[in-house]
Design a protein around this motif. Structure first.
Motif, PDB file in Angstrom:
ATOM      1  N   ILE A 263      -1.178  -0.416   7.009  1.00  0.00           N
ATOM      2  CA  ILE A 263      -1.024   0.602   5.962  1.00  0.00           C
ATOM      3  C   ILE A 263       0.445   1.061   5.877  1.00  0.00           C
ATOM      4  O   ILE A 263       0.779   2.227   5.868  1.00  0.00           O
ATOM      5  CB  ILE A 263      -2.050   1.753   6.154  1.00  0.00           C
ATOM      6  CG1 ILE A 263      -2.414   2.378   4.829  1.00  0.00           C
ATOM      7  CG2 ILE A 263      -1.709   2.744   7.201  1.00  0.00           C
ATOM      8  CD1 ILE A 263      -3.763   3.060   4.770  1.00  0.00           C
ATOM      9  N   ALA A 264       1.340   0.050   5.790  1.00  0.00           N
ATOM     10  CA  ALA A 264       2.787   0.289   5.806  1.00  0.00           C
ATOM     11  C   ALA A 264       3.321   0.371   4.372  1.00  0.00           C
ATOM     12  O   ALA A 264       3.109  -0.536   3.561  1.00  0.00           O
ATOM     13  CB  ALA A 264       3.486  -0.849   6.553  1.00  0.00           C
ATOM     14  N   HIS A 265       4.013   1.467   4.076  1.00  0.00           N
ATOM     15  CA  HIS A 265       4.620   1.649   2.753  1.00  0.00           C
ATOM     16  C   HIS A 265       5.831   0.728   2.646  1.00  0.00           C
ATOM     17  O   HIS A 265       6.769   0.834   3.436  1.00  0.00           O
ATOM     18  CB  HIS A 265       5.026   3.115   2.564  1.00  0.00           C
ATOM     19  CG  HIS A 265       5.617   3.393   1.224  1.00  0.00           C
ATOM     20  ND1 HIS A 265       6.967   3.341   0.997  1.00  0.00           N
ATOM     21  CD2 HIS A 265       5.041   3.702   0.035  1.00  0.00           C
ATOM     22  CE1 HIS A 265       7.201   3.613  -0.271  1.00  0.00           C
ATOM     23  NE2 HIS A 265       6.055   3.845  -0.879  1.00  0.00           N
ATOM     24  N   VAL A 266       5.799  -0.201   1.684  1.00  0.00           N
ATOM     25  CA  VAL A 266       6.886  -1.185   1.532  1.00  0.00           C
ATOM     26  C   VAL A 266       7.978  -0.636   0.625  1.00  0.00           C
ATOM     27  O   VAL A 266       9.160  -0.655   0.961  1.00  0.00           O
ATOM     28  CB  VAL A 266       6.339  -2.519   0.983  1.00  0.00           C
ATOM     29  CG1 VAL A 266       7.487  -3.498   0.714  1.00  0.00           C
ATOM     30  CG2 VAL A 266       5.330  -3.119   1.946  1.00  0.00           C
ATOM     31  N   ALA A 267       7.575  -0.149  -0.565  1.00  0.00           N
ATOM     32  CA  ALA A 267       8.560   0.347  -1.540  1.00  0.00           C
ATOM     33  C   ALA A 267       7.842   1.045  -2.684  1.00  0.00           C
ATOM     34  O   ALA A 267       6.632   0.876  -2.870  1.00  0.00           O
ATOM     35  CB  ALA A 267       9.397  -0.817  -2.087  1.00  0.00           C
ATOM     36  N   ASP A 268       8.616   1.827  -3.436  1.00  0.00           N
ATOM     37  CA  ASP A 268       8.152   2.356  -4.723  1.00  0.00           C
ATOM     38  C   ASP A 268       8.934   1.629  -5.811  1.00  0.00           C
ATOM     39  O   ASP A 268      10.172   1.583  -5.765  1.00  0.00           O
ATOM     40  CB  ASP A 268       8.406   3.863  -4.840  1.00  0.00           C
ATOM     41  CG  ASP A 268       7.497   4.666  -3.926  1.00  0.00           C
ATOM     42  OD1 ASP A 268       6.287   4.376  -3.898  1.00  0.00           O
ATOM     43  OD2 ASP A 268       7.997   5.572  -3.241  1.00  0.00           O
ATOM     44  N   VAL A 269       8.233   1.050  -6.769  1.00  0.00           N
ATOM     45  CA  VAL A 269       8.879   0.353  -7.888  1.00  0.00           C
ATOM     46  C   VAL A 269       8.259   0.886  -9.178  1.00  0.00           C
ATOM     47  O   VAL A 269       7.044   0.776  -9.375  1.00  0.00           O
ATOM     48  CB  VAL A 269       8.679  -1.181  -7.797  1.00  0.00           C
ATOM     49  CG1 VAL A 269       9.405  -1.872  -8.957  1.00  0.00           C
ATOM     50  CG2 VAL A 269       9.174  -1.726  -6.462  1.00  0.00           C
ATOM     51  N   GLY A 270       9.095   1.502 -10.012  1.00  0.00           N
ATOM     52  CA  GLY A 270       8.598   2.024 -11.286  1.00  0.00           C
ATOM     53  C   GLY A 270       7.518   3.068 -11.124  1.00  0.00           C
ATOM     54  O   GLY A 270       6.576   3.125 -11.925  1.00  0.00           O
TER      55      GLY A 270
END
Length: 472
Positions: free
Chosen positions: A330-337
């Motif tokens: 449950i690792a947050h990779v990135a926020d895109v848009g």
């Protein structure tokens, strides 16, 4: 504390079943203690021959390509945990009255009289995270400890190494528990129970029974999940030492002898004076990383075991703050848009995927792979209201597609008819088209990875790489 005598192996004939991460260390330990060791192994490939040569140089006998026959004169069998109980070798051993131990049982029997007590953790999902959280809390309390067992560091190495410990945080799989009849923990937890490895155990009842062995002989606390009655049933059935207590953990308000959550605070109503009236604040939900519901449950279970060992409340908070989860959980990779991309490639079964999906409100779900005999109706029915869309990959994706058609017919589904590793990039691109700002694109496959990737780590890496391409 249970079996204390250190066994004398001098001159005994021990058969070690299986080369590999547990078999080779076991063979070396047994040989060093004067046993006549024969290793039997089903495989006879280049890797096995290389491992065999290393052991034969020490004076260990190795039989490759013959894991079915019990060597004559065997006094004891020590097996790798993954070997199934119905193998002919074990049938022959039982018929001859020969005991069968796993490497965990061997470690337990070889512990010295002043050995560190064990705090043991098992369950279908969350074992590794909870064991690591527990070790972090114990370290924050100034205790010498390590996370060992089904987690990378073998229990044998921990027990027989030079380092001195005050207490060990021990992750135990159902396989390991099956082959560890005399292990007696200080305290233990079963986090949850869901169908898994049934091909190995033969039935859900046998699987649960092996998990329940972790409670046998507990001295201080049997920690169970209030939301999972099967774990409490295992406590009731266990033969524990007098005075050992049943301690529940819950995401709701805790009753006496429970740990739970009140207005964003993790609280203890078990290890306090007058638990009917008092509660001890341990930490805030925001101290748990990530604060997803199933991970808060993991934190409460770890806290319960630490408190059973006498750890102060401040150390629970500090240990949880210090803890960093492993990759692909449950690792947050990135926020895109405005869309969050989350990698939970470790969710390799439906139970783990259900916990992952419950952590977010609006999800584009990337799922599929090897189902391992699983069915998906219950998972989809419980999660349907959270799904904005689904992108399916992998060999058994049709099973998930059919469950979605039955239980979430309004959810748009992209079925990628691909099992090549490049499919992940296409899956992320399709998911990004379905997602709007505020959504989470969640890789929680509910399936094993080996149809497309070497392991779940590689699958998660491919997802993260695809997300980075999206954002570049």
């Amino acid at each position: 504390m249970g079996s204390r005598e250190v066994i004398d192996l001098q001159g005994t004939h021990v058969t070690v079943a299986g080369l590999g991460v547990s078999g080779i260390p076991a063979a070396k330990v047994l040989h060093a203690r004067g046993a006549h060791v024969t290793v039997v192994n089903d495989g006879d490939d280049a890797r096995a021959r290389e491992q065999a040569a290393e052991l034969e140089a020490l004076g260990v006998t190795v039989r490759l390509g013959d894991g079915a026959t019990l060597p004559e004169g065997t006094d004891l069998v020590v097996t790798a945990p993954g070997w199934k109980p119905d193998k002919p070798l074990f049938t022959a051993a039982r018929a001859a009255g020969v005991e069968i131990w796993g490497d965990v049982e061997l470690a337990w029997r070889l512990r010295g009289p002043d050995a560190a007590p064990w705090l043991a953790i098992t369950g279908t999902n969350g074992k590794t995270t909870t064991t690591q959280m527990l070790a972090s809390i114990l370290k924050a309390a100034g205790l010498r400890t390590a996370a060992v067992g089904n987690i990378g560091v073998s229990v044998l190495d921990a027990v027989l190494g030079d380092e001195q410990y005050d207490v060990l945080a021990v992750e135990l799989s159902s396989y390991q528990l099956h082959w560890a009849p005399s292990v007696r923990a200080h305290s233990a937890a079963v986090l949850n129970l869901a169908p898994d490895h049934l091909d190995w155990h033969g039935s859900m009842e046998a699987y649960a029974r092996d998990k329940g062995r972790v409670y046998e002989g507990n001295r201080v606390a049997c920690v169970y999940n209030v939301a999972d009655k099967a774990t409490e049933d295992l406590v009731r059935e266990a033969d524990v030492e007098e005075g050992c207590r049943a301690i529940g953990f819950t995401l709701g308000t805790p009753g006496p002898s429970q740990l739970g959550v009140v207005e964003g605070i993790l609280v203890d109503r078990a290890f306090v004076e007058d638990r009917h009236k008092n509660a001890q604040e341990l930490a805030e939900v925001s101290d748990v990383n990530p604060p997803a519901p199933h991970n808060i449950a993991n934190a409460l279970a770890a806290a319960a075991l630490a408190r059973a060992f006498g750890v102060p409340a401040r150390a629970v908070r500090d240990g949880l703050r210090d803890f960093t989860p492993d990759a692909h959980r449950i690792a947050h990779v990135a926020d895109v848009g405005g869309v969050a991309y989350v990698d939970d490639s470790k969710a390799t079964n439906t139970h783990a995927a259900e916990a992952s999906l419950a952590a977010y409100e609006s999800i584009v779900w990337i799922a599929g792979g090897l189902a391992k005999g699983a069915t998906f109706d219950e998972l989809v029915a419980k999660s349907a209201k959270r799904l904005r869309g689904a992108v399916l990959i992998g060999q058994d994706r049709a099973l998930i597609r059919e469950a979605l058609a039955r239980h979430a017919p309004e959810v748009p589904v992209v079925d990628l008819d691909r099992t090549d590793t490049g499919a992940m990039l296409a899956a992320v691109q399709e998911a990004s088209r379905l997602a709007v700002a505020g959504d989470t694109v969640l890789l929680a496959p509910a399936c094993a990875s080996m149809d497309m990737f070497a392991n779940y780590n590689k699958r998660g890496d491919a997802f993260a790489e695809a997300v980075r391409e999206l954002g570049s």
